[in-house]
Design a protein around this motif. Sequence first.
Motif, PDB file in Angstrom:
ATOM      1  N   ASN A 545       0.818  -1.226   0.000  1.00  0.00           N
ATOM      2  CA  ASN A 545       0.000   0.000   0.000  1.00  0.00           C
ATOM      3  C   ASN A 545       0.846   1.268   0.000  1.00  0.00           C
ATOM      4  N   CYS A 546       2.106   1.097   0.201  1.00  0.00           N
ATOM      5  CA  CYS A 546       2.991   2.264   0.373  1.00  0.00           C
ATOM      6  C   CYS A 546       2.937   3.187  -0.852  1.00  0.00           C
ATOM      7  N   SER A 547       2.752   4.473  -0.601  1.00  0.00           N
ATOM      8  CA  SER A 547       2.660   5.465  -1.682  1.00  0.00           C
ATOM      9  C   SER A 547       3.992   6.171  -1.908  1.00  0.00           C
ATOM     10  N   LYS A 548       5.014   5.774  -1.158  1.00  0.00           N
ATOM     11  CA  LYS A 548       6.346   6.399  -1.198  1.00  0.00           C
ATOM     12  C   LYS A 548       6.318   7.857  -0.719  1.00  0.00           C
ATOM     13  N   CYS A 549       5.324   8.200   0.101  1.00  0.00           N
ATOM     14  CA  CYS A 549       5.248   9.593   0.570  1.00  0.00           C
ATOM     15  C   CYS A 549       6.383   9.941   1.535  1.00  0.00           C
ATOM     16  N   LYS A 550       6.979   8.955   2.172  1.00  0.00           N
ATOM     17  CA  LYS A 550       8.138   9.097   3.084  1.00  0.00           C
ATOM     18  C   LYS A 550       7.817   9.773   4.422  1.00  0.00           C
ATOM     19  N   VAL A 551       6.532   9.968   4.683  1.00  0.00           N
ATOM     20  CA  VAL A 551       6.185  10.650   5.941  1.00  0.00           C
ATOM     21  C   VAL A 551       6.730   9.884   7.147  1.00  0.00           C
ATOM     22  N   CYS A 552       6.616   8.546   7.106  1.00  0.00           N
ATOM     23  CA  CYS A 552       7.073   7.742   8.253  1.00  0.00           C
ATOM     24  C   CYS A 552       8.538   8.033   8.567  1.00  0.00           C
ATOM     25  N   LEU A 553       9.347   8.124   7.530  1.00  0.00           N
ATOM     26  CA  LEU A 553      10.779   8.383   7.704  1.00  0.00           C
ATOM     27  C   LEU A 553      11.018   9.821   8.133  1.00  0.00           C
ATOM     28  N   PHE A 585       1.916   7.437  11.607  1.00  0.00           N
ATOM     29  CA  PHE A 585       1.996   8.531  10.637  1.00  0.00           C
ATOM     30  C   PHE A 585       1.690   8.098   9.209  1.00  0.00           C
ATOM     31  N   CYS A 586       1.378   6.830   9.012  1.00  0.00           N
ATOM     32  CA  CYS A 586       1.100   6.333   7.661  1.00  0.00           C
ATOM     33  C   CYS A 586      -0.405   6.401   7.375  1.00  0.00           C
ATOM     34  N   ARG A 587      -0.774   7.184   6.370  1.00  0.00           N
ATOM     35  CA  ARG A 587      -2.194   7.349   6.052  1.00  0.00           C
ATOM     36  C   ARG A 587      -2.689   6.272   5.101  1.00  0.00           C
TER      37      ARG A 587
HETATM   38  S1  SF4 Z   1       4.170   6.759   5.564  1.00  0.00           S
HETATM   39 FE1  SF4 Z   1       5.869   5.449   4.937  1.00  0.00          FE
HETATM   40  S2  SF4 Z   1       4.955   3.431   4.693  1.00  0.00           S
HETATM   41 FE2  SF4 Z   1       3.274   4.877   4.755  1.00  0.00          FE
HETATM   42  S3  SF4 Z   1       2.906   5.333   2.639  1.00  0.00           S
HETATM   43 FE3  SF4 Z   1       4.306   6.908   3.350  1.00  0.00          FE
HETATM   44  S4  SF4 Z   1       6.305   6.078   2.865  1.00  0.00           S
HETATM   45 FE4  SF4 Z   1       4.916   4.383   2.705  1.00  0.00          FE
END
Ligand code: SF4
Length: 597
Positions: A545-553, A585-587
């Motif tokens: 499901n990961c959108s590569k938004c990188k919020v988690c990191l 933090f992952c939506r």
């Molecule tokens: S928060 Fe991390 S795991 Fe979730 S979608 Fe974004 S990059 Fe992927």
Amino acid sequence: MKKVLMGNEAVAYSLFINGVNVAVGYPGTPSTEVIETLKNFQDDDFYVEWSTNEKVALEIAAGASLSGARTVATMKQVGLNVAADPLLSLSVVGVEGGLLVFVADDPGPHSSQTEQDTRNFARFCNLPVFDPSSPKEAFELIKPAFEISEKYKLPVLFRMTTRVCHSNQSIEFEFKREKRKIKGFEKKPDWVILPALSYKKHMELEQKLQDMKKELSAYNKVEGRGKIGIVSGGISYFYVKEAIKGFEDLFSILKITVVHPLDEGLVLEFAKDKQMLIFIEELDPVLEEEVKLILFENGKFIPTYGKRNGYVQFAGELDVDKVRDIFHKIFSDRRFLAKNTFTDVLQTPKRQAQLCAGCPHRSSFLIVKYAAKGQDVIFTGDIGCYTLGFAKPISTTDTCLCMGASITMAQGIKISDCSKKVIAFIGDSTFFHSGITGLVNSYYNRHNITICILDNLTTGMTGFQPHPGTGKKIYGKEGRKVSIESLVKGIGIEKILVIDPYLSFAENVDKVRKFLNDEELGVIVFRRECANLKSRESYFKINQNCSKCKVCLEVTGCPAIDEDENGKLFIDSTLCNGCGLCENFCRYSAIEKVMVK
Ligand code: SF4
Ligand code: SF4
């Protein structure tokens, strides 16, 4: 027996063999392994403990010494500042059983807030100081250090630097403990420091230093016959030996192991036929100043090269290459010594220091940061793991000075900039070390700050030593547990909140937001044991499901989360400690828990 020992282990073995009766200390890199090794030894006349701080440790050692016990107090260089009060008084009061103050200096610094040279403390306190160059030398010097302490009834400083503390060497010795009878405490007026007595004893102290000079000079030595004199000591001596390889005939070395008090006779004898003197030492120009003073007082003029005329760096560590560069600079001829670049080859990539993956207090910092969002807040930080609250993306540390200063500096900031909210972060061990007095002050003087005690149930950064809040003693034996909450309540502070940072992030943020709403003095205890203390029950992985938004990191900065060459995020399952913080933090519901079987 023959054993490969780390410098600090060598010190511990030698202390035990030479009959140390009481060993006390406070953990601090690079000194910690002395007590950690000593705790493996047992005897009916031997006691070892981690004390609450270095001042406490030295005062315990002093009490035991007055009863005739051989004692050692261990600490790192900044810990000596905490113990300075008893040390300066002890230099005048004196000791009975041998008392060594083992101090590990940290040129670099690698794991300290400051560089600091304990040899200067020896001059300041008028005490002898040993400065061994290797683990083997450290092993051999413990015995004479005890003997000097007992003969002259003075504490002796035993100073090492990180490279000596943490390097390994094969040492041959007989593991047989010297048995000594402890005579017990004898009442003497000498033990009570009073102004009139202090003056008399100060005069005696000066005389003792004069008397011991010749005897201590036996530990310093001259090597070689060259006309270029090098004065060095500690680990720098080995850098010098390596750097002059192939050119030994040109040089002679005065290796100084007992830095203070320094015998004039040896220095004058060494200097008499030299064309120049080069001083190679780390940190402060202690040898340089001592030697130059002796030369000046004796009407000698020899060209000198050292820190004072810019040839040797004042800060940081030396190494063989740096010492070669110093010689190149002095002789202005690069052919004189071939430049060796082996340290360049060994350079490792630089990484920013980070809280561990799964550290519960990564979450604690972020809970407070989110709860305080929109408010004008200053965050004061402290020593230990939680100095890393400074690192991005956590960024909740605006100040860091010394042990316990988060609480006291927060009060100073509040007094002078009262419109701001001030939140102090301190670890549990640091709280017991130096935080309590600041907390009492904030209650007494009505300083309305918020204090966050990040309790991980250990002293994490130095290797998981127990402290009063754990209720465990050094061998893991039962001690008495000091409850942080009861202590805080006992002072009179009523506003207390206890939070488990692994539980719901949103709920925790809500609780803390409410807590921060009023301006009263309050304490939040974030409690969850260090991620490295327990085997993990789960870890997390990133799914399709990961959108590569990188919020988690970007929000957590957890070192277990990484990005592959295609920009795809993944969690390193070997690093993840299953704290679950990133999941918040992952939506896209892309982070899921995996139970460890
Ligand atoms: S928060 Fe991390 S795991 Fe979730 S979608 Fe974004 S990059 Fe992927
Ligand atoms: S990857 Fe996520 S769950 Fe694992 S340690 Fe880091 S923040 Fe915690």
